[in-house]
Design an enzyme around this catalytic site. Sequence first.
Site, PDB file in Angstrom:
ATOM      1  N   HIS A 115       0.849  -1.186   0.000  1.00  0.00           N
ATOM      2  CA  HIS A 115       0.000   0.000   0.000  1.00  0.00           C
ATOM      3  C   HIS A 115       0.884   1.235   0.000  1.00  0.00           C
ATOM      4  O   HIS A 115       1.945   1.223   0.636  1.00  0.00           O
ATOM      5  CB  HIS A 115      -0.921   0.009   1.238  1.00  0.00           C
ATOM      6  N   ASP A 144      -8.026  -5.535   0.079  1.00  0.00           N
ATOM      7  CA  ASP A 144      -8.532  -6.228  -1.107  1.00  0.00           C
ATOM      8  C   ASP A 144      -8.187  -7.710  -1.104  1.00  0.00           C
ATOM      9  O   ASP A 144      -8.822  -8.504  -1.789  1.00  0.00           O
ATOM     10  CB  ASP A 144      -7.975  -5.581  -2.374  1.00  0.00           C
TER      11      ASP A 144
HETATM   12  N1  CMC Z   1       4.396  -7.418  -5.020  1.00  0.00           N
HETATM   13  C1  CMC Z   1       5.729  -7.387  -5.171  1.00  0.00           C
HETATM   14  N2  CMC Z   1       6.491  -6.294  -5.002  1.00  0.00           N
HETATM   15  C2  CMC Z   1       5.870  -5.149  -4.652  1.00  0.00           C
HETATM   16  C3  CMC Z   1       4.464  -5.091  -4.468  1.00  0.00           C
HETATM   17  C4  CMC Z   1       3.720  -6.277  -4.660  1.00  0.00           C
HETATM   18  N3  CMC Z   1       2.394  -6.287  -4.486  1.00  0.00           N
HETATM   19  N4  CMC Z   1       4.113  -3.840  -4.130  1.00  0.00           N
HETATM   20  C5  CMC Z   1       5.244  -3.120  -4.099  1.00  0.00           C
HETATM   21  N5  CMC Z   1       6.314  -3.913  -4.407  1.00  0.00           N
HETATM   22  C6  CMC Z   1       7.711  -3.504  -4.414  1.00  0.00           C
HETATM   23  C7  CMC Z   1       8.050  -2.666  -5.643  1.00  0.00           C
HETATM   24  O1  CMC Z   1       8.515  -3.455  -6.713  1.00  0.00           O
HETATM   25  C8  CMC Z   1       9.090  -1.724  -5.106  1.00  0.00           C
HETATM   26  O2  CMC Z   1      10.304  -2.414  -5.071  1.00  0.00           O
HETATM   27  P1  CMC Z   1      11.710  -1.606  -5.296  1.00  0.00           P
HETATM   28  O3  CMC Z   1      11.782  -0.598  -4.181  1.00  0.00           O
HETATM   29  O4  CMC Z   1      12.754  -2.664  -5.207  1.00  0.00           O
HETATM   30  O5  CMC Z   1      11.606  -0.962  -6.644  1.00  0.00           O
HETATM   31  C9  CMC Z   1       8.683  -1.492  -3.649  1.00  0.00           C
HETATM   32  O6  CMC Z   1       7.918  -2.652  -3.288  1.00  0.00           O
HETATM   33  C10 CMC Z   1       7.846  -0.237  -3.451  1.00  0.00           C
HETATM   34  O7  CMC Z   1       6.749  -0.303  -4.364  1.00  0.00           O
HETATM   35  P2  CMC Z   1       6.138   0.966  -5.082  1.00  0.00           P
HETATM   36  O8  CMC Z   1       5.477   0.539  -6.350  1.00  0.00           O
HETATM   37  O9  CMC Z   1       7.191   2.034  -5.180  1.00  0.00           O
HETATM   38  O10 CMC Z   1       5.066   1.417  -4.005  1.00  0.00           O
HETATM   39  P3  CMC Z   1       3.820   2.321  -4.271  1.00  0.00           P
HETATM   40  O11 CMC Z   1       3.523   2.968  -2.991  1.00  0.00           O
HETATM   41  O12 CMC Z   1       4.023   3.190  -5.462  1.00  0.00           O
HETATM   42  O13 CMC Z   1       2.676   1.264  -4.678  1.00  0.00           O
HETATM   43  C11 CMC Z   1       0.817  -0.191  -4.629  1.00  0.00           C
HETATM   44  C12 CMC Z   1       1.656   0.858  -3.863  1.00  0.00           C
HETATM   45  C13 CMC Z   1      -0.434  -0.511  -3.811  1.00  0.00           C
HETATM   46  C14 CMC Z   1       0.380   0.376  -5.994  1.00  0.00           C
HETATM   47  C15 CMC Z   1       1.694  -1.458  -4.818  1.00  0.00           C
HETATM   48  O14 CMC Z   1       2.081  -1.980  -3.578  1.00  0.00           O
HETATM   49  C16 CMC Z   1       0.967  -2.525  -5.652  1.00  0.00           C
HETATM   50  O15 CMC Z   1       1.016  -2.470  -6.880  1.00  0.00           O
HETATM   51  N6  CMC Z   1       0.305  -3.519  -4.965  1.00  0.00           N
HETATM   52  C17 CMC Z   1      -0.484  -4.516  -5.656  1.00  0.00           C
HETATM   53  C18 CMC Z   1      -1.819  -3.925  -6.073  1.00  0.00           C
HETATM   54  C19 CMC Z   1      -2.754  -3.755  -4.893  1.00  0.00           C
HETATM   55  O16 CMC Z   1      -2.952  -4.668  -4.095  1.00  0.00           O
HETATM   56  N7  CMC Z   1      -3.377  -2.565  -4.815  1.00  0.00           N
HETATM   57  C20 CMC Z   1      -4.419  -2.276  -3.798  1.00  0.00           C
HETATM   58  C21 CMC Z   1      -4.069  -1.157  -2.909  1.00  0.00           C
HETATM   59  S1  CMC Z   1      -5.189  -1.115  -1.514  1.00  0.00           S
HETATM   60  C22 CMC Z   1      -6.691  -0.570  -2.179  1.00  0.00           C
HETATM   61  C23 CMC Z   1      -6.695   0.883  -2.444  1.00  0.00           C
HETATM   62  O17 CMC Z   1      -6.569   1.666  -1.493  1.00  0.00           O
HETATM   63  O18 CMC Z   1      -6.888   1.257  -3.620  1.00  0.00           O
END
Ligand code: CMC
Length: 428
Positions: free
Chosen positions: A306, A363
């Site tokens: 998240h 989710d």
């Molecule tokens: N699986 C594997 N690696 C992950 C995941 C995941 N689900 N989420 C983040 N990472 C890694 C990512 O690759 C990055 O690694 P590095 O620092 O080595 O590049 C690190 O963790 C930080 O990730 P980020 O993409 O910079 O983090 P963010 O804050 O931009 O993204 C997120 C948050 C929710 C979009 C992401 O965690 C994700 O894509 N999760 C899966 C989709 C999901 O479950 N979304 C629902 C969110 S809750 C409902 C809502 O509020 O909408």
Amino acid sequence: MAETKATLSLPDKGSVDFPIKKGSEGFDVIDISQLGSHGYFTFDPGFLATASCESKITYIDGGQGILLHRGYPIADLAEKSSYLEVCYLLLHQELPTQKQYDEFLTDIKTHTLVNEQVVNFFNGFRRDAHPMAIMCGVVGALSSFYHDAMDVSQEKDRLLAALRLISKVPTLAAMSYKYSVGLPFIYPRNDLSYAGNFLNMMFAVPAEDYKINPVIEKAMDRIFILHADHEQNASTSTVRLAGSSGANPFACIAAGIASLWGPAHGGANEACLTMLEEIGSVDRIPEFIKRSKDKNDPFRLMGFGHRVYKNFDPRATVMRETCHEVLKELKIKDPLLDVAMELEQIALKDSYFVEKKLYPNVDFYSGIIMKAIGIPTSMFTVIFALSRTVGWVAHWKEMLEQPGHKIGRPRQLYTGYSKRDYQPIKKR
Ligand code: CMC
């Protein structure tokens, strides 16, 4: 008390002071609204460190896993309150007295029907249209029914729009589902609870009544509560930005629905279930964990991580409990749940997920509950949209009611061509 300020040293401009504004909770913010007059903008794509507005609705402490609506912890609301009471709280800042609640309930029930002409909009969609695509269209289409009579500068009109949206979105959501499976629409029933009415519109058919199971009704209401608001996420910010121009609220909520649809936001619950189905059995989990860590593979573990929570999502804790309650009540032994529980355990121990603080989010569990209830995966994000409608309208109202509110207009760092001469096509 001396005013707190931040001092920025700018090339050619020297030191410039900016006031620091204090929140009642959480981070203080540096008010840089006057920075432009010094010849600079800030650069923060993705809003990683930018507060886009001031708000009194919801507070999140992602580090500690805290979520408060108007000061009340989400776990207390999920356990002791009801979705409609939470709606009142989000809209009006306080929990209702019995009299206020009864009046609110009557208001909500007054607006559950949609204009019969809305049926014509449904008939224009392909039978296999995704219900979220239908929702973007039909919720936006409501603006055509309530435009001329709507003056967003008037408090009574804003409240009426909020009530209409909270009342009508479940009706439209259930109609989207019925349309996609070729079944007749079921009209709302005001003798049922908000969640019970939604379940009835989803599952009753003219040939047979639907018997509402109280455990499922409670679980549905909880899903609504847990998705009701989440401060300045992508869809809420979209609604605020669309509404900042004075646009029709039904059109603004349609914009929020569009933003919610993406798999990185509300679409994650659907994507999570699709992923669990793709994994299929516990023995295949390590392969998928490996893929999720591979930088060259776009695959991510859906339902994990998240932007704000870097601790257990407090909504996920409640959802996990409800998930077990529902599966026990329905006596479902779902192999997908075995995959989900094993995945949860592995990810909670795996150093990659631990170090990056990637916990299961709301989710992860809501998808499993909805599947058990018999809701098709394509409806998961629609149900998120239904629940979040109150959060969107509460933020839309708050924004319009703030003195001196301005149209949202971000700036940019331009890195394209500088001025150049037009070349006729033959010379290119
Ligand atoms: N699986 C594997 N690696 C992950 C995941 C995941 N689900 N989420 C983040 N990472 C890694 C990512 O690759 C990055 O690694 P590095 O620092 O080595 O590049 C690190 O963790 C930080 O990730 P980020 O993409 O910079 O983090 P963010 O804050 O931009 O993204 C997120 C948050 C929710 C979009 C992401 O965690 C994700 O894509 N999760 C899966 C989709 C999901 O479950 N979304 C629902 C969110 S809750 C409902 C809502 O509020 O909408």
